[in-house]
Design a protein around this motif. Structure first.
Motif, PDB file in Angstrom:
ATOM      1  N   MET A 112       0.836  -1.193   0.000  1.00 57.89           N
ATOM      2  CA  MET A 112       0.000   0.000   0.000  1.00 57.89           C
ATOM      3  C   MET A 112       0.871   1.244   0.000  1.00 57.89           C
ATOM      4  O   MET A 112       1.622   1.491   0.945  1.00 57.89           O
ATOM      5  CB  MET A 112      -0.921   0.047   1.222  1.00 57.89           C
ATOM      6  N   LEU A 113       0.757   2.054  -1.056  1.00 60.51           N
ATOM      7  CA  LEU A 113       1.445   3.332  -1.129  1.00 60.51           C
ATOM      8  C   LEU A 113       0.562   4.361  -0.434  1.00 60.51           C
ATOM      9  O   LEU A 113      -0.476   4.765  -0.966  1.00 60.51           O
ATOM     10  CB  LEU A 113       1.695   3.710  -2.581  1.00 60.51           C
ATOM     11  N   ASP A 114       0.943   4.762   0.752  1.00 60.78           N
ATOM     12  CA  ASP A 114       0.098   5.614   1.586  1.00 60.78           C
ATOM     13  C   ASP A 114       0.354   7.088   1.320  1.00 60.78           C
ATOM     14  O   ASP A 114       1.500   7.548   1.322  1.00 60.78           O
ATOM     15  CB  ASP A 114       0.359   5.295   3.056  1.00 60.78           C
ATOM     16  N   THR A 165       2.258  13.184  -9.951  1.00 57.81           N
ATOM     17  CA  THR A 165       3.103  12.482 -10.918  1.00 57.81           C
ATOM     18  C   THR A 165       3.994  11.465 -10.232  1.00 57.81           C
ATOM     19  O   THR A 165       4.359  10.458 -10.829  1.00 57.81           O
ATOM     20  CB  THR A 165       3.972  13.488 -11.696  1.00 57.81           C
ATOM     21  N   LEU A 166       4.351  11.725  -8.964  1.00 60.62           N
ATOM     22  CA  LEU A 166       5.206  10.790  -8.237  1.00 60.62           C
ATOM     23  C   LEU A 166       4.557   9.411  -8.161  1.00 60.62           C
ATOM     24  O   LEU A 166       5.233   8.389  -8.333  1.00 60.62           O
ATOM     25  CB  LEU A 166       5.488  11.310  -6.829  1.00 60.62           C
ATOM     26  N   LEU A 167       3.262   9.371  -7.913  1.00 63.61           N
ATOM     27  CA  LEU A 167       2.572   8.082  -7.797  1.00 63.61           C
ATOM     28  C   LEU A 167       2.726   7.274  -9.077  1.00 63.61           C
ATOM     29  O   LEU A 167       3.094   6.100  -9.037  1.00 63.61           O
ATOM     30  CB  LEU A 167       1.095   8.305  -7.483  1.00 63.61           C
ATOM     31  N   ILE A 197      -0.459  -3.593  -6.024  1.00 62.86           N
ATOM     32  CA  ILE A 197      -0.211  -2.256  -5.500  1.00 62.86           C
ATOM     33  C   ILE A 197      -1.539  -1.602  -5.154  1.00 62.86           C
ATOM     34  O   ILE A 197      -2.446  -1.535  -5.986  1.00 62.86           O
ATOM     35  CB  ILE A 197       0.541  -1.381  -6.513  1.00 62.86           C
ATOM     36  N   GLU A 198      -1.639  -1.142  -3.919  1.00 64.36           N
ATOM     37  CA  GLU A 198      -2.812  -0.417  -3.459  1.00 64.36           C
ATOM     38  C   GLU A 198      -2.408   1.018  -3.149  1.00 64.36           C
ATOM     39  O   GLU A 198      -1.310   1.268  -2.638  1.00 64.36           O
ATOM     40  CB  GLU A 198      -3.386  -1.074  -2.200  1.00 64.36           C
ATOM     41  N   VAL A 199      -3.283   1.961  -3.463  1.00 65.76           N
ATOM     42  CA  VAL A 199      -3.054   3.349  -3.075  1.00 65.76           C
ATOM     43  C   VAL A 199      -4.178   3.762  -2.133  1.00 65.76           C
ATOM     44  O   VAL A 199      -5.336   3.372  -2.300  1.00 65.76           O
ATOM     45  CB  VAL A 199      -2.976   4.297  -4.292  1.00 65.76           C
ATOM     46  N   SER A 200      -3.816   4.549  -1.124  1.00 67.47           N
ATOM     47  CA  SER A 200      -4.796   4.961  -0.125  1.00 67.47           C
ATOM     48  C   SER A 200      -4.301   6.226   0.558  1.00 67.47           C
ATOM     49  O   SER A 200      -3.166   6.657   0.361  1.00 67.47           O
ATOM     50  CB  SER A 200      -5.008   3.843   0.903  1.00 67.47           C
ATOM     51  N   GLY A 201      -5.185   6.823   1.366  1.00 63.75           N
ATOM     52  CA  GLY A 201      -4.784   7.980   2.147  1.00 63.75           C
ATOM     53  C   GLY A 201      -5.342   9.283   1.612  1.00 63.75           C
ATOM     54  O   GLY A 201      -4.861   9.808   0.600  1.00 63.75           O
ATOM     55  N   GLU A 238      -6.744  11.832 -10.076  1.00 60.24           N
ATOM     56  CA  GLU A 238      -5.281  11.824 -10.155  1.00 60.24           C
ATOM     57  C   GLU A 238      -4.675  10.571  -9.551  1.00 60.24           C
ATOM     58  O   GLU A 238      -3.511  10.256  -9.797  1.00 60.24           O
ATOM     59  CB  GLU A 238      -4.702  13.058  -9.472  1.00 60.24           C
ATOM     60  N   ARG A 239      -5.465   9.848  -8.753  1.00 58.12           N
ATOM     61  CA  ARG A 239      -4.972   8.600  -8.157  1.00 58.12           C
ATOM     62  C   ARG A 239      -5.323   7.370  -9.003  1.00 58.12           C
ATOM     63  O   ARG A 239      -4.883   6.273  -8.694  1.00 58.12           O
ATOM     64  CB  ARG A 239      -5.561   8.412  -6.754  1.00 58.12           C
TER      65      ARG A 239
END
Length: 299
Positions: A230-232, A237-239, A257-261, A270-271
């Motif tokens: 998880m990329l918190d 653009t960094l993501l 890969i999970e994105v959260s926060g 954008e996510r």
């Protein structure tokens, strides 16, 4: 797409989500009714037990969710519910959603418990549907999910609303999947050490997810055997750059890969990055606007 209608995509075919509910559901509903009517009901005595008909009205646009909970409330009170919409369908205000028949006092005894549950569950389903539709129209191929930031004692309703809305409910409890967050890692020294110890205690059938704060921590977690990284609180653009590098660097390695926060409607698009497998957010349930319903006894 900024003006996306929350119901712009076709409603899903009705799925038997009620079949997921545990056999303990009646016990839960009994507890709710006992909480709301712990002793005498003087107002109920005033209206008596004459048979009456009540219309359930949807007073705002939304997605209908929470039907089994509503049904069970009135079943226990000796009433009958006839639905005029399928669960998961969207509707516009003011909509005659269902007709409830039974003794006048029973209709009013179940009113608030049933409406509160339906309002919250439908609110979550409506918001979940909107996030799902935005993601689909943006071409996102991954999974939109909720989180475990649910209300104690009411989790089953909130997770149910996510399902009806068309998103993934994420893990239901601490036993559903292992998630190692910053506090777990700090208390055990490193990501690698925490993963090693955890894997010595869990079943092969249990997924292990690790929350990371940087690309370097993601590399360590993948190397150590995390199933999900998880990329918190990573965006912009960094993501996209980090996700691309991780997928290229660890090609052949099985991981998600999970994105959260902090994800809400203002930054959702954008996510929605290519290569992201899961996007999780509490915005679909934690502080969501309820859908207002009323129950009107007909004269």
């Amino acid at each position: 797409m900024d003006g996306t209608n929350p119901h712009s995509l076709s409603d899903p075919v009705e799925l038997p989500f009620r079949n997921l509910l545990p056999p303990t559901l009646p016990t839960l509903i009994t507890q709710w009714l006992a909480e709301d009517i712990p002793s005498y009901d003087p107002a109920g005595a005033v209206v008596g037990t004459a048979p009456k008909v009540a219309f359930l009205l949807g007073k705002a646009d939304g997605v209908l969710a929470g039907v089994p909970f509503f049904d069970e409330v009135f079943k226990q009170l000796g009433c009958n519910v006839e639905w005029h919409l399928n669960e998961g369908q969207s509707f516009q205000k003011i909509k005659h959603v269902a007709t409830v028949t039974g003794p006048a006092n029973a209709l009013l005894q179940g009113e608030r418990t049933a409406l509160n549950t339906l309002a919250r569950c439908s609110g979550i389903a409506t918001k979940s549907r909107r996030f799902r539709d935005i993601a689909a129209l943006s071409g996102f191929k991954g999974t939109i999910a909720g989180t475990r930031k649910t209300t104690p004692g009411f989790r089953i309703v909130e997770k149910y609303g996510m399902l009806v809305g068309g998103i993934d409910p994420h893990r239901h409890d601490l036993s559903s999947m292992v998630m190692l967050k910053d506090n777990h890692i700090w208390s055990h020294g490193s990501i690698t050490n925490a993963i090693k110890l955890c894997k010595s205690m869990i079943s092969f059938a249990t997924l292990l997810e690790v929350e990371v704060q940087s690309e370097e921590e993601a590399d360590e977690a993948i190397q150590a055997g995390a199933d999900i990284v998880m990329l918190d609180n990573m965006g912009g653009t960094l993501l996209g750059e980090v996700v691309t590098r991780l997928k290229e660097r660890w090609v052949g390695k099985k991981f998600l890969i999970e994105v959260s926060g902090g994800i809400d409607e203002t930054n959702l698009r954008e996510r929605l990055v290519d290569g992201v497998d899961i996007l999780s957010t509490s915005a679909v349930h934690q502080s969501v606007q309820h859908i207002d319903f009323s129950l009107k006894i007909q004269r």
